[in-house]
Design an enzyme around this catalytic site. Sequence first.
Site, mmCIF file in Angstrom:
data_model
loop_
_atom_site.group_PDB
_atom_site.id
_atom_site.type_symbol
_atom_site.label_atom_id
_atom_site.label_comp_id
_atom_site.label_asym_id
_atom_site.label_seq_id
_atom_site.Cartn_x
_atom_site.Cartn_y
_atom_site.Cartn_z
ATOM 1 N N THR A 34 0.759 -1.132 0.126
ATOM 2 C CA THR A 34 0.074 -0.162 -0.025
ATOM 3 C C THR A 34 0.741 1.152 -0.007
ATOM 4 O O THR A 34 1.617 1.513 1.175
ATOM 5 C CB THR A 34 -0.944 -0.035 1.378
ATOM 6 O OG1 THR A 34 -1.512 -1.264 1.244
ATOM 7 C CG2 THR A 34 -1.975 1.148 1.124
ATOM 8 N N SER A 128 15.683 -9.666 16.568
ATOM 9 C CA SER A 128 15.097 -9.684 17.635
ATOM 10 C C SER A 128 15.386 -7.891 18.337
ATOM 11 O O SER A 128 16.592 -7.477 18.040
ATOM 12 C CB SER A 128 15.655 -10.507 18.759
ATOM 13 O OG SER A 128 15.048 -10.050 19.945
ATOM 14 N N GLY A 130 12.278 -6.059 19.026
ATOM 15 C CA GLY A 130 11.136 -5.130 18.926
ATOM 16 C C GLY A 130 11.225 -4.014 17.924
ATOM 17 O O GLY A 130 12.429 -3.915 17.035
ATOM 18 N N LYS A 183 16.487 -17.895 15.991
ATOM 19 C CA LYS A 183 15.641 -16.838 16.514
ATOM 20 C C LYS A 183 14.464 -17.459 17.085
ATOM 21 O O LYS A 183 13.910 -16.950 18.290
ATOM 22 C CB LYS A 183 15.063 -15.891 15.388
ATOM 23 C CG LYS A 183 13.955 -14.967 15.785
ATOM 24 C CD LYS A 183 14.441 -13.856 16.678
ATOM 25 C CE LYS A 183 13.377 -12.788 17.280
ATOM 26 N NZ LYS A 183 12.097 -12.812 16.729
ATOM 27 N N HIS A 186 15.559 -18.395 20.606
ATOM 28 C CA HIS A 186 15.949 -17.074 21.532
ATOM 29 C C HIS A 186 14.489 -16.860 21.916
ATOM 30 O O HIS A 186 14.340 -16.447 23.322
ATOM 31 C CB HIS A 186 16.445 -15.987 20.377
ATOM 32 C CG HIS A 186 16.232 -14.870 21.266
ATOM 33 N ND1 HIS A 186 14.917 -13.983 21.184
ATOM 34 C CD2 HIS A 186 16.890 -13.854 21.713
ATOM 35 C CE1 HIS A 186 15.001 -12.824 21.702
ATOM 36 N NE2 HIS A 186 16.092 -12.664 22.168
ATOM 37 N N ASN A 187 13.311 -16.924 21.134
ATOM 38 C CA ASN A 187 12.483 -16.484 21.684
ATOM 39 C C ASN A 187 11.799 -17.487 22.715
ATOM 40 O O ASN A 187 10.952 -17.341 23.849
ATOM 41 C CB ASN A 187 11.123 -16.420 20.593
ATOM 42 C CG ASN A 187 11.198 -14.939 19.757
ATOM 43 O OD1 ASN A 187 12.528 -14.472 19.619
ATOM 44 N ND2 ASN A 187 10.419 -14.582 19.054
ATOM 45 N N GLU A 190 13.484 -16.667 25.869
ATOM 46 C CA GLU A 190 12.865 -15.454 26.293
ATOM 47 C C GLU A 190 11.342 -15.821 27.050
ATOM 48 O O GLU A 190 11.399 -15.250 28.125
ATOM 49 C CB GLU A 190 12.441 -14.672 25.029
ATOM 50 C CG GLU A 190 11.583 -13.472 25.455
ATOM 51 C CD GLU A 190 11.205 -12.676 24.189
ATOM 52 O OE1 GLU A 190 12.108 -12.424 23.361
ATOM 53 O OE2 GLU A 190 9.999 -11.990 23.797
#
Length: 478
Positions: A34, A128, A130, A183, A186-187, A190
């Site tokens: 978009t 990672s 955010g 990753k 990693h999460n 976490e």
Amino acid sequence: KLAQIGVTGLAVMGGNLARNLARHGHTVAVHNRTAARTRALIGEFGHEGTFLPAETPKDFVASLERPRRIVVMVKAGGPTDAVIDEFSPLLEPGDVIIDGGNAHFEDTRRREERLRSRGIHFVGTGISGGEEGALHGPSIMPGGSAESYRSLGPLLEDIAAKAPDGTPCCTHIGPDGAGHFVKMVHNGIEYADMQLIAEAYHLLRHIAGYEPARIAEVFDIWNTGRLDSYLIEITAEVLAHTDPDTGAPFVDVVQDRAEQKGTGRWTVQSALDLGVPVSGIAEAVFARALSGHVELRAAAASLPGPRRTPLDPRDAARFAEQVEQALYASKVVSYTQGFHQMQAAGQAYGWDLDLGAIAAIWRGGCIIRAAFLDRIRAAYAANPAAPGLLADPEFAREVGEAQSAWRTVVADAARDGVPTPGFSAALAYYDALRAERLPASLTQAQRDYFGAHTYRRTDREGAFHTRWGGDRTEQRTD
Ligand code: NDP
């Protein structure tokens, strides 16, 4: 002038990554399905660097220098495939597509294989940190070919977070899906870290009798020691926060139902496939799931539990110290399990993962960043083939010193009816690993009884079966 790199998908993550690249002096082509989003980005942040906005995939590709490097930052799943299908016909052998979304590593393996057959490098990349991380420096975990990393690495290392010793939090993880796998783990770690911290809070609140503001102070102190980490730091901030509407501790006005987007679940699913015990991560995933089963919880709310007697202040302070030890030891176990999973995956998928290098790039930028990770880096540097973190003399010593307090905390929690699935599972793992004999001997004997699955003996070689239904004589079966 052509762009060194392009970003398509300009929601929070893609927009911030593009800005990060531009702020580092790179010319960045930007595109979004978009076009209004592309215009908004340029309108608001165009002054931050050199952007080449494009409204069509064709113009976008034409604005890139060769080999082209395209970062795809769109919703994971179908949208990623749609974007790959749209762009890949416009690309040439040697070009690189970087998928920075939260893709499942099996999808990444499939996509990489398909594009490789056409000479296009597909780099599934874990990112990672955010939205803040994307803008100011994330931890970056790129997979894909070593050749693609030669052209891409310098750009990614430039925009990655820097560890306290100044090294970039980005390294080539390994082929095909390795980056997204790492990753994912990693999460998972976490999730486990967050669950352990939540349990520590719960224990301090209900056994030590501390109010959230007091617990925030305790966490602030812990954050100056070996637990020094982003998650402990933000936990202290959350606990110190007062709800402006009601004046109540903020943590008390938030509904006690934790949601999840799926990477923790993926980690556990993969661990089941690999046969690696990741009980800390699994308990964290299940604890979130349990919290959401409101009807089950309501139906159980009147079940009996123990009567609690609040500790006197001196005992409470001592208990808080014991909780720190239990939290630390449980954390070591979670990381032991997560690193075991990566080691097993590295073998199963032929990735040859450098576990020390992975710990090193988690020292900055990402959600689990912590002083602790430098210790893990050092442990693997000293012994790259170490059979787990508990084999490291330093970690073994610390956990050994903590074990008595750890047992006290788990026992007190059980006595007082405070659920500690993370602390308890971690302690059970520790005790199971160190046990001289496990009751697995009985399990295997049961299997032989009902299924003739055979067993091995402690005293001689070979596979055996006992005729349980008959005369109970033993036969050798191999
Ligand atoms: P979203 O996951 O909300 O995705 C929105 C973007 O995807 C928009 O640019 C949207 O375009 C685009 N998109 C959706 N469907 C399509 C499609 N069929 N074709 C083309 N484009 C499509 O954005 P985020 O920025 O939150 O995340 C991007 C990726 O990064 C995700 O995979 C996410 O899992 C991952 N990630 C997110 C982190 C975070 O903290 N948010 C951290 C690390 C990774 P349009 O504007 O046209 O709708």
